[in-house]
Design an enzyme around this catalytic site. Sequence first.
Site, PDB file in Angstrom:
ATOM      1  N   GLU A   2     -24.150 -13.424  15.041  1.00 35.79           N
ATOM      2  CA  GLU A   2     -25.425 -13.643  15.747  1.00 35.79           C
ATOM      3  C   GLU A   2     -25.930 -15.075  15.553  1.00 35.79           C
ATOM      4  O   GLU A   2     -26.479 -15.679  16.471  1.00 35.79           O
ATOM      5  CB  GLU A   2     -26.467 -12.628  15.259  1.00 35.79           C
ATOM      6  CG  GLU A   2     -26.101 -11.200  15.694  1.00 35.79           C
ATOM      7  CD  GLU A   2     -27.096 -10.175  15.179  1.00 35.79           C
ATOM      8  OE1 GLU A   2     -27.189 -10.037  13.949  1.00 35.79           O
ATOM      9  OE2 GLU A   2     -27.766  -9.543  15.999  1.00 35.79           O
ATOM     10  N   GLU A  38     -22.473  -3.606  12.521  1.00 38.45           N
ATOM     11  CA  GLU A  38     -23.713  -3.028  11.997  1.00 38.45           C
ATOM     12  C   GLU A  38     -23.768  -1.507  12.047  1.00 38.45           C
ATOM     13  O   GLU A  38     -24.280  -0.866  11.131  1.00 38.45           O
ATOM     14  CB  GLU A  38     -24.927  -3.610  12.737  1.00 38.45           C
ATOM     15  CG  GLU A  38     -25.331  -5.009  12.292  1.00 38.45           C
ATOM     16  CD  GLU A  38     -24.578  -6.120  12.997  1.00 38.45           C
ATOM     17  OE1 GLU A  38     -23.540  -5.828  13.646  1.00 38.45           O
ATOM     18  OE2 GLU A  38     -24.997  -7.279  12.911  1.00 38.45           O
TER      19      GLU A  38
HETATM   20  N1  3HC Z   1     -23.583  -8.573   1.983  1.00 37.09           N
HETATM   21  C1  3HC Z   1     -23.493  -8.570   0.637  1.00 37.09           C
HETATM   22  N2  3HC Z   1     -22.336  -8.478  -0.033  1.00 37.09           N
HETATM   23  C2  3HC Z   1     -21.220  -8.390   0.712  1.00 37.09           C
HETATM   24  C3  3HC Z   1     -21.235  -8.393   2.114  1.00 37.09           C
HETATM   25  C4  3HC Z   1     -22.498  -8.496   2.764  1.00 37.09           C
HETATM   26  N3  3HC Z   1     -22.611  -8.523   4.110  1.00 37.09           N
HETATM   27  N4  3HC Z   1     -19.972  -8.284   2.566  1.00 37.09           N
HETATM   28  C5  3HC Z   1     -19.189  -8.237   1.472  1.00 37.09           C
HETATM   29  N5  3HC Z   1     -19.933  -8.296   0.361  1.00 37.09           N
HETATM   30  C6  3HC Z   1     -19.467  -8.293  -1.037  1.00 37.09           C
HETATM   31  C7  3HC Z   1     -18.765  -7.017  -1.392  1.00 37.09           C
HETATM   32  O1  3HC Z   1     -19.690  -6.025  -1.799  1.00 37.09           O
HETATM   33  C8  3HC Z   1     -17.855  -7.468  -2.499  1.00 37.09           C
HETATM   34  O2  3HC Z   1     -18.634  -7.555  -3.652  1.00 37.09           O
HETATM   35  P1  3HC Z   1     -17.979  -7.337  -5.091  1.00 37.09           P
HETATM   36  O3  3HC Z   1     -16.929  -8.370  -5.243  1.00 37.09           O
HETATM   37  O4  3HC Z   1     -19.128  -7.477  -5.994  1.00 37.09           O
HETATM   38  O5  3HC Z   1     -17.407  -5.951  -5.047  1.00 37.09           O
HETATM   39  C9  3HC Z   1     -17.460  -8.878  -2.081  1.00 37.09           C
HETATM   40  O6  3HC Z   1     -18.475  -9.298  -1.141  1.00 37.09           O
HETATM   41  C10 3HC Z   1     -16.118  -8.987  -1.409  1.00 37.09           C
HETATM   42  O7  3HC Z   1     -16.072  -8.011  -0.381  1.00 37.09           O
HETATM   43  P2  3HC Z   1     -14.763  -7.144  -0.127  1.00 37.09           P
HETATM   44  O8  3HC Z   1     -14.255  -6.613  -1.422  1.00 37.09           O
HETATM   45  O9  3HC Z   1     -15.089  -6.183   0.952  1.00 37.09           O
HETATM   46  O10 3HC Z   1     -13.754  -8.274   0.377  1.00 37.09           O
HETATM   47  P3  3HC Z   1     -12.713  -8.244   1.568  1.00 37.09           P
HETATM   48  O11 3HC Z   1     -12.111  -9.593   1.599  1.00 37.09           O
HETATM   49  O12 3HC Z   1     -11.852  -7.043   1.467  1.00 37.09           O
HETATM   50  O13 3HC Z   1     -13.586  -8.051   2.916  1.00 37.09           O
HETATM   51  C11 3HC Z   1     -15.334  -8.500   4.485  1.00 37.09           C
HETATM   52  C12 3HC Z   1     -14.493  -9.025   3.317  1.00 37.09           C
HETATM   53  C13 3HC Z   1     -14.458  -8.274   5.720  1.00 37.09           C
HETATM   54  C14 3HC Z   1     -16.385  -9.518   4.788  1.00 37.09           C
HETATM   55  C15 3HC Z   1     -15.980  -7.142   4.094  1.00 37.09           C
HETATM   56  O14 3HC Z   1     -16.609  -7.288   2.855  1.00 37.09           O
HETATM   57  C16 3HC Z   1     -16.991  -6.610   5.049  1.00 37.09           C
HETATM   58  O15 3HC Z   1     -16.640  -5.992   6.037  1.00 37.09           O
HETATM   59  N6  3HC Z   1     -18.291  -6.827   4.767  1.00 37.09           N
HETATM   60  C17 3HC Z   1     -19.372  -6.250   5.505  1.00 37.09           C
HETATM   61  C18 3HC Z   1     -19.597  -6.961   6.806  1.00 37.09           C
HETATM   62  C19 3HC Z   1     -20.757  -6.372   7.542  1.00 37.09           C
HETATM   63  O16 3HC Z   1     -20.871  -5.173   7.708  1.00 37.09           O
HETATM   64  N7  3HC Z   1     -21.656  -7.232   8.022  1.00 37.09           N
HETATM   65  C20 3HC Z   1     -22.777  -6.814   8.773  1.00 37.09           C
HETATM   66  C21 3HC Z   1     -23.955  -6.825   7.904  1.00 37.09           C
HETATM   67  S1  3HC Z   1     -25.358  -6.164   8.733  1.00 37.09           S
HETATM   68  C22 3HC Z   1     -26.049  -7.458   9.569  1.00 37.09           C
HETATM   69  O17 3HC Z   1     -25.460  -8.493   9.633  1.00 37.09           O
HETATM   70  C23 3HC Z   1     -27.379  -7.186  10.160  1.00 37.09           C
HETATM   71  C24 3HC Z   1     -27.777  -8.199  11.202  1.00 37.09           C
HETATM   72  O18 3HC Z   1     -27.406  -7.748  12.470  1.00 37.09           O
HETATM   73  C25 3HC Z   1     -29.253  -8.435  11.200  1.00 37.09           C
END
Ligand code: 3HC
Length: 693
Positions: A106, A126
């Site tokens: 975004e 999301e």
């Molecule tokens: N916020 C906070 N922490 C996050 C995060 C996020 N969005 N995404 C990942 N992390 C953290 C994980 O909890 C993990 O923490 P840890 O080491 O303490 O366990 C660390 O980052 C590494 O994450 P992964 O173990 O999952 O690492 P990968 O390399 O396997 O994957 C990733 C990386 C693809 C970025 C995956 O973490 C992921 O899919 N994250 C979520 C993405 C997501 O859903 N984003 C949307 C958020 S909602 C939003 O943006 C609202 C907006 O529209 C207003």
Amino acid sequence: MTSEPVRYERHGAVACITIDNPPVNAASAAVRAGLVDAMARFAADADARAAVLTGAGRGFVAGADITEFGKPPQPPTLPEVVAAIDGQTKPVVCVLHGATLGGGLEIALGAHRRIALAGATLGLPEVSLGILPGAGGTQRLPRLAGLEAAIEIITSARPIDAARARALGIVDAVVAGDDPRTEGLAAAQALMTEGPPPPRVRDLPAPAVDEAALAPLRARIAAAHPGQIAQVTAFDAVVEGAALPFADALAHERALFVKLMDSPQRAALVHAFLAERRAARLPELDGVAPRAMDRLGVVGGGTMGAGIAAACLLAGLDVTLIERDTDAARAAADRVDTIVQGSVARGKLRAGRHAEIMATAFRTATDYAALRDADLVIEAVFEDLDAKRAVFSELDRACRPGAVLATNTSYLDIDAIADATARPADVLGLHFFSPAHVMRLLEVVIPARTAPDVAATGLALARRLRKVAVRAGAAEGFIGNRILQATRASADRLVLAGATPAQVDAALQGFGFAMGPYAVLDLAGIEIGQAARRRLGVTAVGDWADALVDRGALGRKAGRGYYLHDGTRPPPPNPEAEALIAEARARAGVTARTIPDDEIVARVMAAMVNEAARVVGAGVARRPLDVDVVLVHGYGFPRWRGGPMHWADAQGLDRIAAQITGWAAEDPAFWRPAPLLADLAARGARFADLDDG
Ligand code: 3HC
Ligand code: NAI
């Protein structure tokens, strides 16, 4: 001392703004504030004619900071950040690499130009967290990608690669370079010489919307996500917003976003997301290096062994599979081959790789000498203690010192299996779920004598296979199967009292389970549950299951079990099973009563939660969150309810404990509150309070 989460530097006439918030550049409050400041500075910087926005490290921005959800919002909001970007009169270029997700995408949609490095993944995931894109994504994405593609990206939560993003017009170019800043500077130079900045995404026309024509699509999305609210709400945000002026559409999106942010489904899905990651982190293994695990051995190539071998091959490991004789080895190799080939059809493997993997990374043998060099061996022979002990004593003779020896047993005593070797410290349980190449759960069962680096190797294998690992203690049924037994026992009690298996299944599916317990039994084979019961000396509530087995009505593979599997969809109930149940009721002197669906759900869930409390109380699961991860990833528990422990917290433990105590009058042996449940309920505490310990 942490570094600035957002840095502003100038290269000639270009402002370089870098987001640096490891590990994934989540858009935390500090990042949002840093971005708003950087944009103000850029606007005021007379020497800066363009800006380049990049992420440091592995990716651009993986979205909003999930750990802030549920806490009081801190300004500035993400929509304010995006507004600060697309309010610029000078061009802003975003260079996307690695994960560009949610609020990260975004932010990029607020820029004048988007460049992607080839390996970038873009998405709006999301809804998988129970919310919708709340910083303009539902309005800006359709303006670039068109309505249908945007709806697909938003409601599926599935990321796309850079090439597809380019094809859909979401990014302006995909570049071959690997340094975001270099690519950004080049793009900024081009923009500065091109004349006025390109139009902002918000100024592009909204796609035309015919709500009536889209109604079937909305219905399909709702049907694909039963019980969940985020997907259809996101759909509504896109479609309803497209008919509104842009500012009103953003306000509408925000209102729906806030509603979802406050929903129990959001809380459950965020719990599931964080629990999956926490489960695999064992504080006692911090700094413990896993052993090597490049060369795998698998003993037994039936349903599980073949699935495990295929999962390992697909993760790039080398596999030697041992079977009893050459015919069995050939059959096992065929099974492995079919699964690996299936991965090509499912788009998980490029066409040429199948033959290459089978030729170079896989072999079968009947002689344990073939495991001489194996780093890690997984045994998956029949569920029989003597058979497994015989295999482990062979492994003890054949394998090199330091090789990790694992059993895939479902229930058996791993200590007794380890005793067949002179190296119990090298033995652990790796409990895969069927089909092993699909199911994401791996219970890593760690008996008391297991060496720490052997336990660490189990967790490392899970990571390598992209599975969700949960540590389990070495006790009967570990975490999941033990809870499953209690759950089934409660279902059988309901059937004896008057419910039909089909009604129990339907009620639990209505709750959100992928399948009901009787449908699962038909799938797995009714005889498997019977064997486990016999070994444990557990008497069944009714004897209809034994009678079904005696008559050969074993489930799907026999064409009949609790249901008739004659090709009719959905499978109708098997009258034979209904007759046997009626006989069992008559023998027990039970008059069948009508049981409402909500009572079925209440009793089955209470039994599940109660047994789970025992599993946690006994230390078999370390924390309630471990139970949640096991049930969600291995047993079809609806992720959007978080897991049974999260669900129980939301219900109130006092309420569940009181229900159990109430039912004790009718069946005191079964309905006894677990000490941990009773204790938490009495203190007004929650399972989640134990997750932090
Ligand atoms: N916020 C906070 N922490 C996050 C995060 C996020 N969005 N995404 C990942 N992390 C953290 C994980 O909890 C993990 O923490 P840890 O080491 O303490 O366990 C660390 O980052 C590494 O994450 P992964 O173990 O999952 O690492 P990968 O390399 O396997 O994957 C990733 C990386 C693809 C970025 C995956 O973490 C992921 O899919 N994250 C979520 C993405 C997501 O859903 N984003 C949307 C958020 S909602 C939003 O943006 C609202 C907006 O529209 C207003
Ligand atoms: P299966 O009967 O499909 O396969 C067992 C295989 O082991 C057969 O191919 C057999 O030829 C081979 N075998 C038997 N003795 C052997 C020996 N001494 N040396 C080499 N090969 C030998 O059984 P399945 O379902 O694959 O189960 C295997 C193990 O996995 C069991 O311990 C079971 O409890 C466990 N398990 C099964 C699950 C399931 O859903 N089927 C789920 C999780 C674990």
